[in-house]
Design a protein around this motif. Structure first.
Motif, short mmCIF file in Angstrom:
data_model
loop_
_atom_site.label_atom_id
_atom_site.label_comp_id
_atom_site.label_asym_id
_atom_site.label_seq_id
_atom_site.Cartn_x
_atom_site.Cartn_y
_atom_site.Cartn_z
N UNK A 7 -9.27 1.45 -10.62
CA UNK A 7 -9.57 2.41 -9.55
C UNK A 7 -10.74 1.92 -8.73
N UNK A 8 -10.83 2.48 -7.54
CA UNK A 8 -11.94 2.19 -6.63
C UNK A 8 -12.17 3.43 -5.78
N UNK A 13 4.19 -3.07 -14.42
CA UNK A 13 3.61 -4.20 -15.14
C UNK A 13 4.69 -5.17 -15.62
N UNK A 14 5.86 -4.62 -15.99
CA UNK A 14 6.94 -5.47 -16.47
C UNK A 14 7.45 -6.43 -15.40
N UNK A 15 7.30 -6.05 -14.12
CA UNK A 15 7.72 -6.95 -13.04
C UNK A 15 6.52 -7.66 -12.42
N UNK A 16 5.38 -7.63 -13.12
CA UNK A 16 4.21 -8.40 -12.70
C UNK A 16 3.41 -7.81 -11.57
N UNK A 17 3.37 -6.48 -11.46
CA UNK A 17 2.63 -5.82 -10.38
C UNK A 17 1.46 -5.05 -10.95
N UNK A 18 0.24 -5.36 -10.50
CA UNK A 18 -0.95 -4.62 -10.90
C UNK A 18 -1.19 -3.48 -9.92
N UNK A 19 -1.80 -2.40 -10.39
CA UNK A 19 -1.99 -1.20 -9.57
C UNK A 19 -3.48 -0.91 -9.44
N UNK A 20 -3.89 -0.61 -8.22
CA UNK A 20 -5.26 -0.17 -7.94
C UNK A 20 -5.16 1.13 -7.17
N UNK A 21 -5.78 2.17 -7.65
CA UNK A 21 -5.73 3.48 -7.00
C UNK A 21 -7.10 3.83 -6.43
N UNK A 22 -7.10 4.50 -5.31
CA UNK A 22 -8.33 4.92 -4.65
C UNK A 22 -8.57 6.40 -4.93
N UNK A 23 -9.70 6.72 -5.50
CA UNK A 23 -10.04 8.11 -5.80
C UNK A 23 -11.55 8.25 -5.90
N UNK A 24 -12.04 9.42 -5.52
CA UNK A 24 -13.47 9.73 -5.65
C UNK A 24 -13.73 10.68 -6.81
N UNK A 72 2.72 -8.48 -5.78
CA UNK A 72 2.08 -8.68 -7.08
C UNK A 72 1.01 -7.64 -7.34
N UNK A 73 0.71 -6.82 -6.34
CA UNK A 73 -0.28 -5.75 -6.51
C UNK A 73 0.08 -4.60 -5.59
N UNK A 74 -0.35 -3.41 -5.99
CA UNK A 74 -0.11 -2.21 -5.18
C UNK A 74 -1.40 -1.42 -5.10
N UNK A 75 -1.74 -0.98 -3.89
CA UNK A 75 -2.90 -0.14 -3.67
C UNK A 75 -2.41 1.26 -3.34
N UNK A 76 -2.72 2.22 -4.20
CA UNK A 76 -2.30 3.61 -4.02
C UNK A 76 -3.47 4.35 -3.38
N UNK A 87 0.84 -1.19 0.00
CA UNK A 87 0.00 0.00 0.00
C UNK A 87 0.88 1.25 0.00
N UNK A 88 0.34 2.32 -0.58
CA UNK A 88 1.06 3.58 -0.66
C UNK A 88 0.19 4.68 -0.09
N UNK A 89 0.78 5.55 0.73
CA UNK A 89 0.04 6.66 1.31
C UNK A 89 -0.53 6.32 2.66
N UNK A 90 -1.12 7.33 3.29
CA UNK A 90 -1.70 7.15 4.61
C UNK A 90 -3.10 6.55 4.48
N UNK A 91 -3.13 5.29 4.09
CA UNK A 91 -4.42 4.62 3.93
C UNK A 91 -5.09 4.41 5.28
N UNK A 92 -6.40 4.32 5.24
CA UNK A 92 -7.15 4.14 6.48
C UNK A 92 -6.76 2.82 7.15
#
Length: 435
Positions: free
Chosen positions: A94-95, A68-79, A48-52, A7-12
């Motif tokens: 996104x979510x 993506x080249x190292x096999x990591x999918x990204x999901x970002x949180x935004x409204x 294998x995944x990162x949540x921003x 995870x990245x950032x000050x997530x809840x």
């Protein structure tokens, strides 16, 4: 099987804790403060995944490509719906920031499955009581780039080292196609010696292609933005647009392959024909460096040739230019096997190869050349070429009756011949000309 997640950032705290309490779908292995820390952790193979959770504005196409080249999918949180659309354009799922842990877990599993090519429900599943199971009917985020590929064709003009006339041929091809009434975009993708702007007399120091790549990298390149960056060039017979090249050779890092791919995909949407003046070098030695994800000097040339529907290989018709072209075609076949180049001999003259220059060149090519046959011959017309260059114009304006102008016109505007699956244009100009 559990998916390791960073995870990245000050997530809840309840979000991260909720992911950990699911016991199976995902496992949070590290919390990073910024994207640079995320990149280092992912390149080590930790996740294998990162949540921003914060800072999604810093995500770019180049960063997504590296992950993506190292096999990591990204999901970002935004409204923000605009930010969500931008993220989709660069390949990021996104979510909403208030997403439930189970729903986020399912979104992570879908993103990883999409990246690896597996089915969305086969590799990573939640338990039977997982409330996120109801979300499985929701389609995953669309892939990066335009929703539908444009109908435009891409023509790449390439040639070996030694200035065989790539820029002259590419610029005049664009002019002749525009004179035929087609919507044309001319792209200067030479990362060593961009010269389209100088050849056309454009007082442009903005490096249009670099601007377009920057916007594409940020997910902000739409049709209107690309049309705004491109410079219109008007002739007496038609108008076409130009994406000028980099103003200095040391700016080659701005022409990254992922961003250039998005630019050319957008270009297909605004132009019937995209003509690329490609660089000469096909080497990929940068791949041997320690950082295999570093930008590559020749990425712009290689990606242009990979995406092209037709590749014109231009060589100088003299004792130095012909062997260079033969060696260059072998390198082209190794670097871009699908290219199937249309071989064009430029500056054909008796003083450099002897009497009956076309016959001489054909005989030598059949004896020593590669399998690709000679398709066309462009005569040496120094006076016309100099007049066009001096005036910052095209042959159709500076020397409309020039034999060189007519040969280029016949080369690119002749009816398409069904000789190749790519339906590329071919020419019989060389066969019809007198020896």
């Amino acid at each position: 099987m559990s998916i390791p997640v960073i995870t990245v950032g000050q997530s809840r705290e309840d979000l991260v804790g909720g992911l950990e309490r699911l016991h199976g779908p995902v496992t949070v292995v590290r919390r990073c403060a910024e994207l640079s820390e995320l990149l280092a952790a992912c390149q080590s193979g930790l996740a294998r995944a990162a949540v921003v959770a914060e800072g999604s504005e810093g995500l770019t196409s180049s960063l997504v490509d590296r992950l993506s080249a190292v096999g990591v999918a990204i999901i970002a949180l935004t409204d923000n719906p605009d930010e969500a659309a931008r993220l989709r354009a660069i390949g990021v799922a996104s979510a909403l920031t208030g997403v439930e842990s189970a729903a986020l877990s399912q979104r992570i599993a879908e993103a990883v499955a999409q990246l690896t090519g597996a089915g969305p429900n086969t590799a990573f599943r939640s338990g039977p009581a997982d409330p996120g199971a109801a979300l499985r009917t929701v389609e995953a985020e669309p892939p990066a780039g335009p929703e539908e590929p444009g109908p435009g064709r891409i023509i790449a003009v390439w040639g070996p080292a030694g200035a065989p006339g790539r820029t002259t041929v590419a610029a005049n091809m664009a002019g002749e196609l525009a004179a035929e009434g087609k919507e044309v975009l001319l792209v200067d993708a030479d990362s060593y010696g961009a010269s389209i702007a100088a050849a056309l007399g454009l007082l442009d120091e903005s490096a249009g292609l670099a601007q377009a790549c920057r916007l594409a990298d940020q997910g902000l390149l739409d049709r209107e933005a690309l049309e705004k960056v491109a410079v219109p060039v008007a002739t007496r017979s038609g108008t076409f647009s130009v994406l000028t090249g980099i103003t200095r050779a040391d700016r080659w890092t701005e022409l990254r392959a992922p961003a250039l791919t998005l630019v050319l995909e957008r270009a297909r949407q605004i132009a019937e024909v995209v003509v690329i003046d490609a660089g000469f070098c096909l080497e990929a030695d940068e791949e041997l460096s320690f950082d295999t994800m570093a930008p590559r000097r020749n990425a712009a040339t290689l990606r242009s040739l990979e995406l092209a529907d037709a590749v014109y290989a231009v060589g100088a018709a003299d004792p130095v230019g012909v062997p260079r072209l033969v060696r260059g075609l072998a390198e082209l076949e190794a670097a871009v096997p699908q290219a199937a180049p249309i071989v064009v001999m430029n500056r054909v003259r008796a003083s450099s190869v002897g009497r009956g220059p076309e016959r001489q060149l054909r005989d030598a090519w059949e004896r020593y050349g590669p399998a690709s046959g000679l398709e066309a011959f462009l005569p040496f017309d120094l006076a016309a070429a100099d007049a066009a260059l001096l005036g910052g114009s095209l042959l159709l304006e500076a020397a409309p009756e020039s034999s060189l102008r007519h040969a280029i016109r016949q080369l690119v505007c002749a009816p398409a011949q069904q000789k190749r699956k790519s339906s590329v244009f071919s020419s019989t100009a060389g066969r019809r000309a007198k020896d």
